[in-house]
Design a protein around this motif. Structure first.
Motif, PDB file in Angstrom:
ATOM      1  N   SER A  30      43.017  18.326  26.015  1.00  0.00           N
ATOM      2  CA  SER A  30      42.603  19.584  26.628  1.00  0.00           C
ATOM      3  C   SER A  30      41.407  19.343  27.545  1.00  0.00           C
ATOM      4  O   SER A  30      40.635  18.415  27.335  1.00  0.00           O
ATOM      5  CB  SER A  30      42.212  20.587  25.547  1.00  0.00           C
ATOM      6  OG  SER A  30      41.719  21.762  26.148  1.00  0.00           O
ATOM      7  N   TYR A  34      36.588  20.813  22.138  1.00  0.00           N
ATOM      8  CA  TYR A  34      36.665  21.447  20.828  1.00  0.00           C
ATOM      9  C   TYR A  34      35.672  20.758  19.911  1.00  0.00           C
ATOM     10  O   TYR A  34      35.716  19.537  19.757  1.00  0.00           O
ATOM     11  CB  TYR A  34      38.076  21.323  20.254  1.00  0.00           C
ATOM     12  CG  TYR A  34      39.101  22.155  20.969  1.00  0.00           C
ATOM     13  CD1 TYR A  34      39.523  23.365  20.446  1.00  0.00           C
ATOM     14  CD2 TYR A  34      39.631  21.746  22.186  1.00  0.00           C
ATOM     15  CE1 TYR A  34      40.464  24.141  21.111  1.00  0.00           C
ATOM     16  CE2 TYR A  34      40.557  22.515  22.859  1.00  0.00           C
ATOM     17  CZ  TYR A  34      40.977  23.712  22.315  1.00  0.00           C
ATOM     18  OH  TYR A  34      41.901  24.471  22.968  1.00  0.00           O
ATOM     19  N   ARG A  41      45.012  16.796  21.207  1.00  0.00           N
ATOM     20  CA  ARG A  41      45.244  18.009  20.451  1.00  0.00           C
ATOM     21  C   ARG A  41      46.754  18.157  20.265  1.00  0.00           C
ATOM     22  O   ARG A  41      47.527  17.978  21.203  1.00  0.00           O
ATOM     23  CB  ARG A  41      44.694  19.190  21.241  1.00  0.00           C
ATOM     24  CG  ARG A  41      44.728  20.484  20.482  1.00  0.00           C
ATOM     25  CD  ARG A  41      43.829  21.503  21.157  1.00  0.00           C
ATOM     26  NE  ARG A  41      43.939  22.768  20.449  1.00  0.00           N
ATOM     27  CZ  ARG A  41      43.285  23.050  19.337  1.00  0.00           C
ATOM     28  NH1 ARG A  41      42.464  22.175  18.818  1.00  0.00           N
ATOM     29  NH2 ARG A  41      43.449  24.212  18.739  1.00  0.00           N
ATOM     30  N   TRP A 125      45.642  29.437  24.057  1.00  0.00           N
ATOM     31  CA  TRP A 125      45.219  28.648  25.216  1.00  0.00           C
ATOM     32  C   TRP A 125      45.816  27.252  25.156  1.00  0.00           C
ATOM     33  O   TRP A 125      46.281  26.717  26.157  1.00  0.00           O
ATOM     34  CB  TRP A 125      43.692  28.568  25.310  1.00  0.00           C
ATOM     35  CG  TRP A 125      43.286  27.560  26.332  1.00  0.00           C
ATOM     36  CD1 TRP A 125      42.854  26.285  26.117  1.00  0.00           C
ATOM     37  CD2 TRP A 125      43.366  27.704  27.757  1.00  0.00           C
ATOM     38  NE1 TRP A 125      42.644  25.620  27.307  1.00  0.00           N
ATOM     39  CE2 TRP A 125      42.951  26.482  28.329  1.00  0.00           C
ATOM     40  CE3 TRP A 125      43.760  28.746  28.606  1.00  0.00           C
ATOM     41  CZ2 TRP A 125      42.907  26.282  29.710  1.00  0.00           C
ATOM     42  CZ3 TRP A 125      43.708  28.543  29.990  1.00  0.00           C
ATOM     43  CH2 TRP A 125      43.288  27.323  30.519  1.00  0.00           C
ATOM     44  N   SER A 126      45.836  26.675  23.969  1.00  0.00           N
ATOM     45  CA  SER A 126      46.359  25.304  23.833  1.00  0.00           C
ATOM     46  C   SER A 126      47.817  25.247  24.257  1.00  0.00           C
ATOM     47  O   SER A 126      48.227  24.338  24.983  1.00  0.00           O
ATOM     48  CB  SER A 126      46.241  24.822  22.388  1.00  0.00           C
ATOM     49  OG  SER A 126      44.896  24.755  22.025  1.00  0.00           O
ATOM     50  N   GLU A 129      47.932  25.771  28.091  1.00  0.00           N
ATOM     51  CA  GLU A 129      47.424  24.613  28.832  1.00  0.00           C
ATOM     52  C   GLU A 129      48.394  23.431  28.740  1.00  0.00           C
ATOM     53  O   GLU A 129      48.613  22.707  29.714  1.00  0.00           O
ATOM     54  CB  GLU A 129      46.043  24.216  28.280  1.00  0.00           C
ATOM     55  CG  GLU A 129      45.344  23.156  29.128  1.00  0.00           C
ATOM     56  CD  GLU A 129      44.049  22.655  28.508  1.00  0.00           C
ATOM     57  OE1 GLU A 129      43.771  22.987  27.344  1.00  0.00           O
ATOM     58  OE2 GLU A 129      43.327  21.915  29.197  1.00  0.00           O
ATOM     59  N   TYR A 130      48.974  23.259  27.552  1.00  0.00           N
ATOM     60  CA  TYR A 130      49.933  22.171  27.298  1.00  0.00           C
ATOM     61  C   TYR A 130      51.141  22.301  28.223  1.00  0.00           C
ATOM     62  O   TYR A 130      51.543  21.339  28.898  1.00  0.00           O
ATOM     63  CB  TYR A 130      50.336  22.253  25.825  1.00  0.00           C
ATOM     64  CG  TYR A 130      51.468  21.371  25.371  1.00  0.00           C
ATOM     65  CD1 TYR A 130      51.325  19.986  25.302  1.00  0.00           C
ATOM     66  CD2 TYR A 130      52.679  21.937  24.951  1.00  0.00           C
ATOM     67  CE1 TYR A 130      52.355  19.191  24.836  1.00  0.00           C
ATOM     68  CE2 TYR A 130      53.719  21.144  24.492  1.00  0.00           C
ATOM     69  CZ  TYR A 130      53.554  19.765  24.438  1.00  0.00           C
ATOM     70  OH  TYR A 130      54.587  18.984  23.983  1.00  0.00           O
TER      71      TYR A 130
END
Lengths: 254, 498
Positions: A30, A34, A41, A125-126, A129-130
């Motif tokens: 990311s 974090y 992640r 978000w993860s 974004e991924y």
């Protein structure tokens, strides 16, 4: 034989409209920092709408969920002066707004309610974004200058210049469209990734503004396209909306 | 040995004395204005005042106040597409719709209530860092504003000076590169020296995907910005912002003050006005001025106030004296000054003539010959003398002082069969020029001799008479009447000066 299969695949995608597409799980880095996680992640497999929710779809929703109509939604959940203010009436789009355009001027609360009504949720978000790291051929195209330039070119166009319709950008490697080049998108946990209001401070984000271990800051300062998306989301409260901010829904795979 | 030691002691003592004098007599302390500690003049008095904001190149009027006030500033962020150069569009992010943003003018000690509004059509969140603010982020931490929202914060302007303000939202460099900067002037309590005209000029560097002046809509190029390879370096956000009809205006006898800023994001400016000397430069936008300055450095994120009196009419050119920026990237502006000439200060062009270097000869024989010719008593000797002077001034550059010319380029006049064959043809060559192939003394030449339009009949006659009587030529005399006849019967070439 292969071209025929490909064409068939495209036809199916087109017919689906903003249907869901399964996104395989995987690991990625990311751009956010974090606190509780170093390195990559992991993202579990999930389903994501192939296109953002449109005006037409959201209109159907407010017709059946009257509490989310403009003028009825609680100001605490949808800032009244902005919420769906581009529609001619609370239940009609009017001549200048197309049903095929992505819905904008929706608050985080309204977007969440829409997805819940579908038995879905906003993507994290993860997850976002991924999936958005991909281009048409690579799962992670973020180091490709062409990928960055294409996104920055969209940022350079004023939001007042007029909004396109959904499905106008090519599907990425997962078969998802319009992640870049059309609208910003709400994420479920957007409020946990606040960028410091003054983005030049070397300390991390203003800790006082959020609690718990979700404290994030931007890690990859080179990755401007993603950084700007984070900056936009962190400037908003849940009741806010803008003329270039929309959303799409996601579903967990049980 | 002993003497040497004594001498050293004396030297050291002298050096120490000099050192002491330099340190103790510096006048800086006596006139220190006290900085931020002395900048609080108490609570604001009277009704709040709405700040007058102006677009470049205009500047709001002086505050003309003697007490601190509460000043309300309302600044709107707009993302707008404008011409960066003729036929080249660029999406600027602006404070107030222009690059640079609106000029803000307050007085030291004022309490400024700042409202930052982000237009609903904006795509980006924005904030503002005013270098005039004492406090974290210069206001940036308190003004992060989403599209369609507004923020408010208040600060006291404790330090006088001319300050840059700019956006500080990530990525900061990109927001600034897109034009998000402007100037805020904090007047000292007594105000600034009165001048006749004030203008607002801010330099900035811009980075586009296309080349300089490549037409169409040009997006921002992040890589060029990181590499600091500017496509454009501009005053006031576009190539024509202060050129032609948009030139700044002044009149002879007026004193002009420019509030000069540099938004950057990357390049420092070597700010210069061609044909002017800055009478005063408040360096770096601060309190004190330097006098008699040619070029002043304006750093990115910095400013300067420059003042100069217009002594003569004409056009003065604003440049970044890093000159490829001026002439290849657009860093040019103009001040057009109207009014009566002052020849004592600047004459305009008085002389335009061939420079002879060591070939310079006296013009006396020419004057003598002219007088003699007028009275009808011109001698061959006078003609040759005048012809020699004129030849050396006009002809020898090509045909050489010895009349030999240059092989294959300029034909010889010495022992020239071409000259000997036809004197009228020679007169015509001087009057009307000669181009194309000619054969002289058996050699081919093919070049261009321009018409010698500046010579009168007498002068042409003198030159040719001199040539005929030099370097082994046969001798003879050419008269002004003969020249006049040729002048009257041959066609003047197109494009001849007269």
């Amino acid at each position: 034989m292969r071209p025929a299969v490909l064409v068939l695949g495209l036809l199916v995608a087109a017919a689906q409209g903003s249907g869901y597409q399964r996104v395989p799980g995987g690991e990625y880095r990311s751009v956010l920092k974090y606190e509780d996680l170093k390195g990559s992640r992991a993202v579990a497999a999930f389903e994501l709408m192939t296109q953002p929710v449109t005006n037409g779809e959201f209109l159907k929703f407010v017709r059946t969920h009257r509490e989310w109509q403009r003028g009825r939604a609680l100001p605490l959940y949808a800032e009244p002066s902005a919420y769906l203010s581009h529609w001619q009436t609370p239940t009609a789009l009017g001549p200048v707004t197309s049903a095929r355009q992505p819905v904008t001027r929706v608050s985080w609360f309204a977007a969440t309610a829409y997805c819940e009504a579908q038995g879905a949720r906003l993507p994290t978000w993860s997850e976002w974004e991924y999936v958005a790291a991909a281009d048409e051929t690579h799962r992670d195209a973020r180091q490709d200058p062409a990928w960055r330039e294409r996104i920055l070119a969209w940022y350079a166009r004023s939001a007042g210049a007029g909004l396109g319709v959904v499905g106008s950008t090519p599907p990425n490697v997962y078969g998802i469209q319009d992640l870049h080049g059309l609208v910003w998108e709400w994420t479920d946990d957007y409020s946990a990734m606040l960028v410091s209001a003054d983005n030049r401070s070397q300390s991390e984000a203003d800790r006082a503004r959020f609690c718990g271990a979700g404290a994030l800051a931007v890690d990859d300062r080179e990755n401007y396209p993603v950084m700007m998306r984070v900056a936009l989301l962190s400037s908003l409260r849940g009741a806010d909306s803008t003329s270039s901010l929309g959303f799409r829904c996601a579903r967990s795979i049980r | 040995m002993k003497r040497q030691a004594k001498l050293s002691v004396a030297l050291i003592t002298a050096m120490l004395l000099i050192g002491c004098q330099g340190g103790s007599q510096a006048p800086v302390v006596a006139t220190d204005t006290g900085g931020s500690a002395a900048g609080d003049f108490g609570p604001p008095q009277g009704e709040p005042i709405k700040a007058v904001l102006t677009s470049p190149p205009n500047v709001p009027p002086p505050t003309n106040r003697t007490a601190p006030a509460k000043v309300i500033v309302e600044l709107e962020v707009r993302e707008v597409e404008k011409e960066i150069s003729e036929g080249v569009k660029y999406t600027f992010w602006t404070f107030g719709g222009t690059v640079p943003g609106s000029f803000i003018r307050v007085r030291q000690g004022d309490t400024v209530e700042f409202h930052l509004k982000n237009h609903p059509d904006s795509k980006m969140p924005h904030n503002i860092d005013l270098h005039a603010v004492t406090g974290p982020g210069g206001g940036a931490t308190s003004s992060f504003t989403a599209p369609g929202h507004q923020s408010q914060f208040t600060f006291k302007a404790l330090n006088a000076g001319l300050y840059i303000y700019h956006c500080a939202t990530a990525p900061v460099g990109m927001h600034v590169a897109n034009g998000m900067y402007g100037l805020i002037l904090v007047e000292p309590p007594e105000g600034l020296r009165k001048v006749d005209r004030e203008y607002y000029v801010v330099q900035g560097d811009f980075y586009t995907v296309g080349k300089y002046r490549e037409k169409g809509v040009q997006p921002f190029d992040m890589q060029k910005a990181i590499d600091e390879h500017a496509t454009y370096v501009l005053f006031n956000g576009s190539e024509g912002a202060m050129l032609g009809d948009n030139a700044l205006k002044a009149k002879v006898g007026e004193t002009v003050r420019l509030y000069v800023g540099n938004g950057g994001p990357n390049l420092s400016s070597s700010f210069h006005v061609i044909g002017e000397i800055f009478d005063r430069v408040y360096t770096e936008g601060g309190t004190r001025y330097q006098e008699n300055v040619q070029t002043t450095m304006v750093p990115a994120g910095g400013s300067a106030m420059v003042e100069f009196r217009m002594e003569v009419p004409g056009t003065s050119i604003l440049v970044d004296h890093a000159l490829f920026r001026a002439f290849n990237k657009g860093a040019l502006g103009m001040i057009k000054t109207e009014g009566p000439d002052n020849k004592a200060v600047y004459s305009g062009k008085e002389v335009d003539s061939v420079y002879l270097g060591d070939k310079a000869v006296s013009a006396t024989p020419v004057a003598e010959a002219a007088t003699a010719s007028a009275s009808g008593a011109l001698t061959l000797k006078q003609q040759i003398g005048a012809g020699a002077a004129l030849y050396n001034g006009t002809c020898s550059v090509c045909h050489q002082a010895n009349g030999e010319g240059l092989p294959a380029v300029f034909p010889p006049l010495a022992k020239s069969d071409y000259l000997k064959a036809d004197s009228n043809r020679a007169i015509s060559a001087v009057l009307n020029g000669l181009s194309g192939p000619v054969k002289v003394n058996g050699k081919d030449f093919n070049s261009v001799m321009p018409p010698m339009s500046q010579l009168n009949d007498d002068e042409v006659a003198h030159i040719l008479t001199y040539v005929l009587n030099s370097w082994g030529n046969p001798g003879g005399q050419v008269s002004a009447a003969q020249v006049a006849k040729v002048r009257g019967t041959t066609a003047r070439p197109k494009g001849a000066a007269n």
